[in-house]
Design a protein around this motif. Structure first.
Motif, PDB file in Angstrom:
ATOM      1  N   ARG A  66       0.822  -1.205   0.000  1.00 11.89           N
ATOM      2  CA  ARG A  66       0.000   0.000   0.000  1.00 11.89           C
ATOM      3  C   ARG A  66       0.851   1.247   0.000  1.00 11.89           C
ATOM      4  NH1 ARG A  66      -3.741  -0.549   4.932  1.00 11.89           N
ATOM      5  NH2 ARG A  66      -5.641  -0.499   3.771  1.00 11.89           N
ATOM      6  N   LYS A  67       2.107   1.081  -0.227  1.00 11.92           N
ATOM      7  CA  LYS A  67       3.033   2.206  -0.292  1.00 11.92           C
ATOM      8  C   LYS A  67       3.104   2.960   1.035  1.00 11.92           C
ATOM      9  CE  LYS A  67       2.601   3.072  -5.269  1.00 11.92           C
ATOM     10  NZ  LYS A  67       1.850   1.860  -5.564  1.00 11.92           N
ATOM     11  N   TYR A  68       2.750   2.263   2.110  1.00 16.08           N
ATOM     12  CA  TYR A  68       2.891   2.888   3.412  1.00 16.08           C
ATOM     13  C   TYR A  68       4.130   2.276   4.073  1.00 16.08           C
ATOM     14  CZ  TYR A  68      -2.091   3.962   2.805  1.00 16.08           C
ATOM     15  OH  TYR A  68      -3.295   4.376   2.348  1.00 16.08           O
ATOM     16  N   ALA A  69       5.105   2.026   3.271  1.00  9.19           N
ATOM     17  CA  ALA A  69       6.241   1.235   3.733  1.00  9.19           C
ATOM     18  C   ALA A  69       6.961   1.862   4.914  1.00  9.19           C
ATOM     19  CB  ALA A  69       7.212   1.045   2.590  1.00  9.19           C
ATOM     20  N   MET A 105       0.418   4.427   9.238  1.00 12.25           N
ATOM     21  CA  MET A 105      -0.679   4.486   8.288  1.00 12.25           C
ATOM     22  C   MET A 105      -0.829   5.911   7.787  1.00 12.25           C
ATOM     23  SD  MET A 105      -4.460   3.069   9.074  1.00 12.25           S
ATOM     24  CE  MET A 105      -5.248   4.464   9.816  1.00 12.25           C
ATOM     25  N   GLN A 106      -1.223   6.011   6.521  1.00 10.92           N
ATOM     26  CA  GLN A 106      -1.492   7.334   5.954  1.00 10.92           C
ATOM     27  C   GLN A 106      -2.903   7.722   6.368  1.00 10.92           C
ATOM     28  OE1 GLN A 106       1.010   8.681   3.662  1.00 10.92           O
ATOM     29  NE2 GLN A 106      -0.015  10.504   4.429  1.00 10.92           N
ATOM     30  N   THR A 156       1.040   8.702   9.931  1.00 10.65           N
ATOM     31  CA  THR A 156       0.794   8.709  11.363  1.00 10.65           C
ATOM     32  C   THR A 156       1.326   7.393  11.929  1.00 10.65           C
ATOM     33  OG1 THR A 156      -1.199  10.001  11.021  1.00 10.65           O
ATOM     34  CG2 THR A 156      -0.983   8.890  13.137  1.00 10.65           C
ATOM     35  N   THR A 157       2.018   7.487  13.047  1.00  8.28           N
ATOM     36  CA  THR A 157       2.547   6.298  13.701  1.00  8.28           C
ATOM     37  C   THR A 157       1.686   5.981  14.917  1.00  8.28           C
ATOM     38  OG1 THR A 157       4.769   6.893  12.999  1.00  8.28           O
ATOM     39  CG2 THR A 157       4.595   5.298  14.804  1.00  8.28           C
ATOM     40  N   PHE A 158       1.234   4.736  14.996  1.00  8.52           N
ATOM     41  CA  PHE A 158       0.397   4.292  16.108  1.00  8.52           C
ATOM     42  C   PHE A 158       1.240   3.355  16.976  1.00  8.52           C
ATOM     43  CE2 PHE A 158      -3.696   5.841  14.602  1.00  8.52           C
ATOM     44  CZ  PHE A 158      -3.462   6.002  13.239  1.00  8.52           C
TER      45      PHE A 158
END
Ligand SMILES: [Zn+2]
Length: 275
Positions: free
Chosen positions: A211-214, A250-251, A260-262
């Protein structure tokens, strides 16, 4: 494998729309524009989920267009139909009736596993902390509907529901619950999640890449070697000051904004995010 996923998704959509189309036809108020619009918005959801994968194949297999051009109320109905998913018609195509008892039970158990609605704490100094986690009850209903539309048979539905519930309640896997609550996994994806998808961080990283959220390469390598992206010392929990944490990214905003980092604390299960 990704192409197969696209094909399966597209097929599900097309099957669903065929069924909806038949029902509309037989009830005599079919609106072709509404259905087309609904389908293309489903497809765009689908393409979003698959990070822009080529959807030509699924578009080729669009349901045949049919006669009828009723406008107006039909549009609104088709939209609500879309949001309700297959729920509007049961497996035999009969009009919507009360939900089966086993599904109500699963909805309750899902809501229970999610716990109460809550805000996500945003670490001081970061911006854009408005999003809230999904409402557990709404989320549970959406997941039930997604499960039912993919698994109209009770035993298959229950097999996947059990697996999902197990992972949601697994104390060693707080991240899965977190991911569903913030929309990293959408309800429509839940029926297709394997045990590995739900449990394993490698798989999550793989998905993130697709998903290109690498994540950074180095972190992905680390995760592969260690089996779980549990980091000590990278983040400090605001509640217990523990430094054993696990995280995913996640974007949540437009694609040119940072991700955003969870983060979840593995000591006290506190969760927070930052941008
Ligand atoms: Zn903590």
């Amino acid at each position: 494998a990704e192409d197969d996923a696209v094909r399966t998704k597209a097929k599900d959509l097309v099957d669903y729309w065929r069924q909806a189309l038949r029902k509309r036809k037989s009830s005599g108020d079919l609106s072709q524009p509404a259905l087309k619009r609904g389908l293309s918005s489903s497809l765009s959801l689908c393409s979003e989920a698959l990070a822009g994968k080529d959807l030509a194949a699924s578009q080729d297999s669009q349901p045949p267009a049919s006669q009828g051009s009723a406008e107006g109320p039909a549009l609104a109905r088709a939209d609500s139909l879309l949001s309700l998913g297959q729920e509007s018609f049961d497996a035999s195509g009969a009009p919507k009736g009360p939900v089966d008892a086993y599904r109500t039970k699963v909805q309750e158990k899902l809501a229970e596993a999610f716990g109460k609605a809550e805000d996500i704490e945003t670490k001081e100094g970061s911006e854009g902390g408005e999003e809230q986690m999904r409402d557990p009850v709404e989320l549970s209903v959406e997941i039930d509907e997604a499960l039912h539309s993919v698994f109209p048979k009770k035993d298959e539905y229950l097999a996947q529901a059990r697996s999902v519930l197990y992972n949601l309640k697994d104390k060693k896997n707080p991240t899965f619950r977190f991911k569903v609550l913030v929309g990293f996994f959408k309800p429509s994806q839940v029926p297709k999640l394997t045990a590995e998808d739900m449990a394993s961080i490698e798989k999550s990283n793989e998905r993130a890449k697709q998903r290109k959220y690498a994540m950074e390469e180095i972190q992905a390598d680390w995760a592969l070697k260690h089996g779980q992206l549990n980091l000590t010392g990278m983040f400090t929990c605001g509640k217990c000051k523990g430094t054993k944490t696990t995280y995913f990214q996640m974007q949540t905003r437009s694609s040119d904004e940072p991700m955003t980092t969870f983060v979840s604390c593995l000591t006290c299960n506190n969760r927070w995010k930052f941008c």
